[in-house]
Design an enzyme around this catalytic site. Sequence first.
Site, mmCIF file in Angstrom:
data_model
loop_
_atom_site.group_PDB
_atom_site.id
_atom_site.type_symbol
_atom_site.label_atom_id
_atom_site.label_comp_id
_atom_site.label_asym_id
_atom_site.label_seq_id
_atom_site.Cartn_x
_atom_site.Cartn_y
_atom_site.Cartn_z
ATOM 1 N N HIS A 4 -10.239 -5.298 -3.038
ATOM 2 C CA HIS A 4 -8.777 -5.544 -2.430
ATOM 3 C C HIS A 4 -8.811 -5.850 -1.057
ATOM 4 O O HIS A 4 -9.711 -5.364 -0.389
ATOM 5 C CB HIS A 4 -7.769 -4.570 -2.566
ATOM 6 C CG HIS A 4 -8.445 -3.274 -2.155
ATOM 7 N ND1 HIS A 4 -9.478 -2.322 -2.633
ATOM 8 C CD2 HIS A 4 -7.967 -2.403 -0.974
ATOM 9 C CE1 HIS A 4 -9.535 -1.242 -2.101
ATOM 10 N NE2 HIS A 4 -8.897 -1.398 -1.063
ATOM 11 N N ASP A 16 0.687 -1.247 0.007
ATOM 12 C CA ASP A 16 0.011 0.064 -0.145
ATOM 13 C C ASP A 16 0.944 1.229 0.216
ATOM 14 O O ASP A 16 1.744 1.405 0.769
ATOM 15 C CB ASP A 16 -0.990 -0.045 1.261
ATOM 16 C CG ASP A 16 -1.853 0.989 1.220
ATOM 17 O OD1 ASP A 16 -3.239 0.628 1.391
ATOM 18 O OD2 ASP A 16 -1.739 2.304 1.108
HETATM 19 P P1 AMP Z 1 -9.762 1.374 0.476
HETATM 20 O O1 AMP Z 1 -10.065 2.633 1.100
HETATM 21 O O2 AMP Z 1 -10.014 -0.036 1.175
HETATM 22 O O3 AMP Z 1 -10.370 1.403 -0.947
HETATM 23 O O4 AMP Z 1 -8.198 1.429 0.148
HETATM 24 C C1 AMP Z 1 -7.546 1.887 -0.748
HETATM 25 C C2 AMP Z 1 -6.072 1.435 -0.441
HETATM 26 O O5 AMP Z 1 -5.200 1.807 -1.790
HETATM 27 C C3 AMP Z 1 -5.436 2.922 0.202
HETATM 28 O O6 AMP Z 1 -5.037 2.244 1.669
HETATM 29 C C4 AMP Z 1 -4.365 3.539 -0.432
HETATM 30 O O7 AMP Z 1 -3.298 4.121 0.114
HETATM 31 C C5 AMP Z 1 -3.938 2.531 -1.612
HETATM 32 N N1 AMP Z 1 -3.707 2.950 -2.669
HETATM 33 C C6 AMP Z 1 -4.083 3.987 -3.519
HETATM 34 N N2 AMP Z 1 -3.361 4.068 -4.640
HETATM 35 C C7 AMP Z 1 -2.493 3.199 -4.538
HETATM 36 C C8 AMP Z 1 -1.335 2.726 -5.352
HETATM 37 N N3 AMP Z 1 -1.201 3.553 -6.808
HETATM 38 N N4 AMP Z 1 -0.443 1.798 -5.152
HETATM 39 C C9 AMP Z 1 -0.657 1.277 -3.862
HETATM 40 N N5 AMP Z 1 -1.573 1.566 -2.884
HETATM 41 C C10 AMP Z 1 -2.700 2.530 -3.484
#
Ligand code: AMP
Length: 138
Positions: free
Chosen positions: A99, A30
């Site tokens: 995810h 993440d």
């Molecule tokens: P959610 O709120 O469950 O949709 O979590 C989305 C997660 O994706 C968050 O913890 C973000 O920090 C992570 N995230 C967003 N964009 C990216 C990226 N390009 N690479 C890795 N993690 C990401």
Amino acid sequence: MNDCIFCKIASKEAPAEILFETERVITFLDINPINYGHTLIIPKEHYREFHEIPEEISKELIIVTSKLTKAILESLKPHGYNIFTNNGRFAGQAIMHCHFHIVPRFLNDGFKFRPHPKSYKQNEMKQYGDLIREKIKN
Ligand code: AMP
Ligand code: ZN
């Protein structure tokens, strides 16, 4: 055109710190971790929410989540860990490609779940149980 960042990570069009992949699942760090080592596990194919994922792929997702959990435990030696998936905007889903999160947890790391737990009134627990049981499919 698909603007989903997780689809782009799955197809290697966008960068990510990839940890492991199988035919249908990929895992990466993440980018804004709750704690360092916070890992995401996704189906390579785009599904918005968990219930939409076909059973065979959700099995693979769980198996890979288990494998990564063990690697995180051995490498980072956290005091505990959380595994969760946010589904839908009102559940805090920001990236609309389903995810799983694995978050390594440490003593006094300040991250909190369930700040306001509820309790059931008399009979309510059975009523909720009945509602859900009726809809469980084989
Ligand atoms: P959610 O709120 O469950 O949709 O979590 C989305 C997660 O994706 C968050 O913890 C973000 O920090 C992570 N995230 C967003 N964009 C990216 C990226 N390009 N690479 C890795 N993690 C990401
Ligand atoms: Zn996607």
